[in-house]
Write a protein that holds these residues in place. Structure first.
Motif, PDB file in Angstrom:
ATOM      1  N   LEU A 212       0.821  -1.212   0.000  1.00  0.00           N
ATOM      2  CA  LEU A 212       0.000   0.000   0.000  1.00  0.00           C
ATOM      3  C   LEU A 212       0.856   1.264   0.000  1.00  0.00           C
ATOM      4  O   LEU A 212       0.540   2.242  -0.693  1.00  0.00           O
ATOM      5  CB  LEU A 212      -0.944  -0.001   1.202  1.00  0.00           C
ATOM      6  N   ASN A 213       1.945   1.269   0.774  1.00  0.00           N
ATOM      7  CA  ASN A 213       2.834   2.436   0.773  1.00  0.00           C
ATOM      8  C   ASN A 213       3.405   2.676  -0.624  1.00  0.00           C
ATOM      9  O   ASN A 213       3.472   3.817  -1.093  1.00  0.00           O
ATOM     10  CB  ASN A 213       3.975   2.245   1.771  1.00  0.00           C
ATOM     11  N   SER A 214       3.796   1.589  -1.276  1.00  0.00           N
ATOM     12  CA  SER A 214       4.372   1.722  -2.613  1.00  0.00           C
ATOM     13  C   SER A 214       3.332   2.197  -3.621  1.00  0.00           C
ATOM     14  O   SER A 214       3.627   3.017  -4.498  1.00  0.00           O
ATOM     15  CB  SER A 214       4.963   0.377  -3.060  1.00  0.00           C
ATOM     16  N   PHE A 215       2.093   1.675  -3.480  1.00  0.00           N
ATOM     17  CA  PHE A 215       1.033   2.118  -4.392  1.00  0.00           C
ATOM     18  C   PHE A 215       0.742   3.610  -4.212  1.00  0.00           C
ATOM     19  O   PHE A 215       0.642   4.364  -5.186  1.00  0.00           O
ATOM     20  CB  PHE A 215      -0.246   1.317  -4.171  1.00  0.00           C
TER      21      PHE A 215
ATOM     22  N   ALA B  29       1.159   6.602  -6.813  1.00  0.00           N
ATOM     23  CA  ALA B  29       0.050   7.493  -7.162  1.00  0.00           C
ATOM     24  C   ALA B  29       0.456   8.948  -7.008  1.00  0.00           C
ATOM     25  O   ALA B  29       0.069   9.803  -7.818  1.00  0.00           O
ATOM     26  CB  ALA B  29      -1.162   7.177  -6.276  1.00  0.00           C
ATOM     27  N   ALA B  30       1.259   9.247  -5.993  1.00  0.00           N
ATOM     28  CA  ALA B  30       1.732  10.620  -5.785  1.00  0.00           C
ATOM     29  C   ALA B  30       2.632  11.057  -6.938  1.00  0.00           C
ATOM     30  O   ALA B  30       2.547  12.206  -7.412  1.00  0.00           O
ATOM     31  CB  ALA B  30       2.476  10.719  -4.456  1.00  0.00           C
ATOM     32  N   LEU B  31       3.481  10.150  -7.410  1.00  0.00           N
ATOM     33  CA  LEU B  31       4.335  10.474  -8.550  1.00  0.00           C
ATOM     34  C   LEU B  31       3.502  10.831  -9.777  1.00  0.00           C
ATOM     35  O   LEU B  31       3.759  11.838 -10.454  1.00  0.00           O
ATOM     36  CB  LEU B  31       5.241   9.283  -8.877  1.00  0.00           C
ATOM     37  N   LEU B  32       2.505  10.012 -10.079  1.00  0.00           N
ATOM     38  CA  LEU B  32       1.696  10.256 -11.264  1.00  0.00           C
ATOM     39  C   LEU B  32       0.781  11.462 -11.090  1.00  0.00           C
ATOM     40  O   LEU B  32       0.496  12.181 -12.050  1.00  0.00           O
ATOM     41  CB  LEU B  32       0.898   9.006 -11.616  1.00  0.00           C
ATOM     42  N   LYS B  33       0.314  11.704  -9.853  1.00  0.00           N
ATOM     43  CA  LYS B  33      -0.498  12.898  -9.587  1.00  0.00           C
ATOM     44  C   LYS B  33       0.288  14.163  -9.913  1.00  0.00           C
ATOM     45  O   LYS B  33      -0.283  15.183 -10.333  1.00  0.00           O
ATOM     46  CB  LYS B  33      -0.920  12.924  -8.111  1.00  0.00           C
ATOM     47  N   SER B  34       1.614  14.104  -9.717  1.00  0.00           N
ATOM     48  CA  SER B  34       2.441  15.278 -10.002  1.00  0.00           C
ATOM     49  C   SER B  34       2.402  15.636 -11.482  1.00  0.00           C
ATOM     50  O   SER B  34       2.700  16.766 -11.868  1.00  0.00           O
ATOM     51  CB  SER B  34       3.886  15.030  -9.557  1.00  0.00           C
ATOM     52  N   ALA B  35       2.034  14.651 -12.322  1.00  0.00           N
ATOM     53  CA  ALA B  35       1.913  14.890 -13.767  1.00  0.00           C
ATOM     54  C   ALA B  35       0.456  14.933 -14.203  1.00  0.00           C
ATOM     55  O   ALA B  35       0.157  14.843 -15.397  1.00  0.00           O
ATOM     56  CB  ALA B  35       2.657  13.800 -14.530  1.00  0.00           C
ATOM     57  N   GLY B  36      -0.471  15.045 -13.237  1.00  0.00           N
ATOM     58  CA  GLY B  36      -1.876  15.173 -13.575  1.00  0.00           C
ATOM     59  C   GLY B  36      -2.599  13.877 -13.865  1.00  0.00           C
ATOM     60  O   GLY B  36      -3.707  13.890 -14.415  1.00  0.00           O
ATOM     61  N   ILE B  37      -1.996  12.735 -13.507  1.00  0.00           N
ATOM     62  CA  ILE B  37      -2.617  11.430 -13.747  1.00  0.00           C
ATOM     63  C   ILE B  37      -3.339  10.983 -12.489  1.00  0.00           C
ATOM     64  O   ILE B  37      -2.749  10.934 -11.407  1.00  0.00           O
ATOM     65  CB  ILE B  37      -1.565  10.382 -14.151  1.00  0.00           C
ATOM     66  N   ASP B  38      -4.613  10.632 -12.627  1.00  0.00           N
ATOM     67  CA  ASP B  38      -5.401  10.200 -11.472  1.00  0.00           C
ATOM     68  C   ASP B  38      -4.960   8.829 -10.968  1.00  0.00           C
ATOM     69  O   ASP B  38      -4.501   7.983 -11.753  1.00  0.00           O
ATOM     70  CB  ASP B  38      -6.888  10.134 -11.823  1.00  0.00           C
TER      71      ASP B  38
ATOM     72  N   GLY C 119       8.813  16.616  -6.780  1.00  0.00           N
ATOM     73  CA  GLY C 119       8.340  17.201  -5.538  1.00  0.00           C
ATOM     74  C   GLY C 119       7.561  16.232  -4.665  1.00  0.00           C
ATOM     75  O   GLY C 119       6.705  16.629  -3.882  1.00  0.00           O
ATOM     76  N   VAL C 120       7.881  14.944  -4.788  1.00  0.00           N
ATOM     77  CA  VAL C 120       7.238  13.894  -3.986  1.00  0.00           C
ATOM     78  C   VAL C 120       8.227  13.450  -2.919  1.00  0.00           C
ATOM     79  O   VAL C 120       9.442  13.425  -3.151  1.00  0.00           O
ATOM     80  CB  VAL C 120       6.829  12.716  -4.890  1.00  0.00           C
ATOM     81  N   SER C 121       7.727  13.078  -1.765  1.00  0.00           N
ATOM     82  CA  SER C 121       8.599  12.646  -0.679  1.00  0.00           C
ATOM     83  C   SER C 121       9.553  11.541  -1.128  1.00  0.00           C
ATOM     84  O   SER C 121       9.145  10.579  -1.793  1.00  0.00           O
ATOM     85  CB  SER C 121       7.758  12.134   0.495  1.00  0.00           C
ATOM     86  N   THR C 122      10.796  11.677  -0.750  1.00  0.00           N
ATOM     87  CA  THR C 122      11.804  10.662  -1.087  1.00  0.00           C
ATOM     88  C   THR C 122      12.018   9.668   0.057  1.00  0.00           C
ATOM     89  O   THR C 122      12.875   8.794  -0.042  1.00  0.00           O
ATOM     90  CB  THR C 122      13.155  11.330  -1.414  1.00  0.00           C
ATOM     91  N   GLU C 123      11.249   9.791   1.136  1.00  0.00           N
ATOM     92  CA  GLU C 123      11.511   8.981   2.330  1.00  0.00           C
ATOM     93  C   GLU C 123      11.443   7.485   2.047  1.00  0.00           C
ATOM     94  O   GLU C 123      12.327   6.719   2.455  1.00  0.00           O
ATOM     95  CB  GLU C 123      10.517   9.349   3.427  1.00  0.00           C
TER      96      GLU C 123
END
Length: 297
Positions: free
Chosen positions: A184-187, A191-200, A258-262
């Motif tokens: 779930l964390n990876s998913f 999703a956050a990565l793709l949201k940065s490019a406007g992908i739902d 601009g997504v968390s790298t943690e």
């Protein structure tokens, strides 16, 4: 497997899960005695045919199979410790969440009181109890499980006995939860990565779930390599050094978008330690060497 003879069953603890357990026994026709510190919680079950015992001792003596589902092991002991010999000759199936250490200690405690012990883990929500997809693990007394298997299977179609070590049910439980949270964390990170490019996230979802089919193939190979125990870990799909290069791409893209790298930074550090230990040409299964050696962290 012993036949389902509709023998009396007792359920101690009537939170949402305990109520679901008792209801499943009632639906199958088992005389079911229940007890809870707050007796009002038994109202619906009593209307369905359950017997509300006035005391925990009377509940325990009402059935050979005593199913306990309380908040903690301490709560279980608060209820059962004062009952002296009431548990003698009975099977205690403890579905209270706890640790493998607590499960092993409780088996000794139950044995001293003349009871056979099963420790259980429920991998389901209350609404799933009694359904084909509900997963329940049991460990402890093999003879107790065999005798009551048909009754215990009423709680979930995917009921599995995993061994005589009473701590095994807990270990299966937490290991699978670890897989869940890792996935779930990876998913969500993806999703956050793709949201940065406007992908739902809903557009990403089918690709993520179908990719899990490929991951299952990798895991199948790795499980065999881990069990072989020869530390060769052949890279049948990709070398760990190749995985490391891809993780660096994930780390870079996360930072750039601009997504968390943690999360990727954590995985990057883990794999880097495995490379430093000489596993660059091995498969990802070689990571087991790190996880089995807490001193390496």
């Amino acid at each position: 497997m012993a036949g389902n003879d509709r023998s009396p069953v007792t359920v101690i603890g009537l939170g949402l899960m305990g109520q679901a357990l008792a209801a499943a026994f009632l639906r199958a026709g088992h005389p079911t005695t229940v007890w809870n510190r707050t007796p009002e919680k038994a109202a619906d079950l009593v209307r369905e045919g359950a017997v509300l015992a006035p005391t925990a001792a009377e509940a325990v003596t009402a059935g050979e199979l005593v199913v306990v589902c309380l908040t903690t092991y301490d709560a279980m002991h608060e209820v059962l410790d004062p009952l002296d010999g009431a548990l003698s000759g009975r099977v205690l199936a403890n579905l209270t969440s706890g640790s493998s250490e607590q499960a092993r200690e409780t088996e000794t405690w139950a044995s001293e009181r003349g009871a056979a012990y099963l420790d259980g883990a429920i991998m389901a929500v209350p609404a799933m109890i009694g359904g084909d997809e509900a997963v329940l693990f049991y460990s402890g007394s093999a003879s107790a499980f065999e005798k009551h298997e048909a009754t215990l299977r009423l709680l979930g179609g995917r009921t599995t006995y995993v061994g005589e070590d009473p701590g095994l049910a807990v270990l299966y439980d937490v290991a699978l939860l670890g897989v869940m949270w890792g996935t779930l964390n990876s998913f969500v990170h993806g999703a956050a990565l793709l949201k940065s490019a406007g992908i739902d996230a809903t557009a990403f979802l089918p690709w993520a779930t179908s990719w899990l089919d490929a991951v299952k193939l990798f895991a199948t190979d790795y499980a065999g390599q881990i069990d072989a125990g020869d530390a060769e870990y052949p890279a049948n799909d990709a070398k760990l050094s190749t995985h490391f290069a891809s993780i660096e791409h994930l780390l870079h893209e996360s930072e750039t978008q601009g997504v968390s790298t943690e999360l990727p930074a954590f995985v990057h550090a883990l794999v880097k330690r495995a490379l430093d230990k000489g596993h660059g040409d091995n498969s990802y299964a070689a990571m087991i060497e790190l996880f089995q050696d807490p001193k390496a962290s």
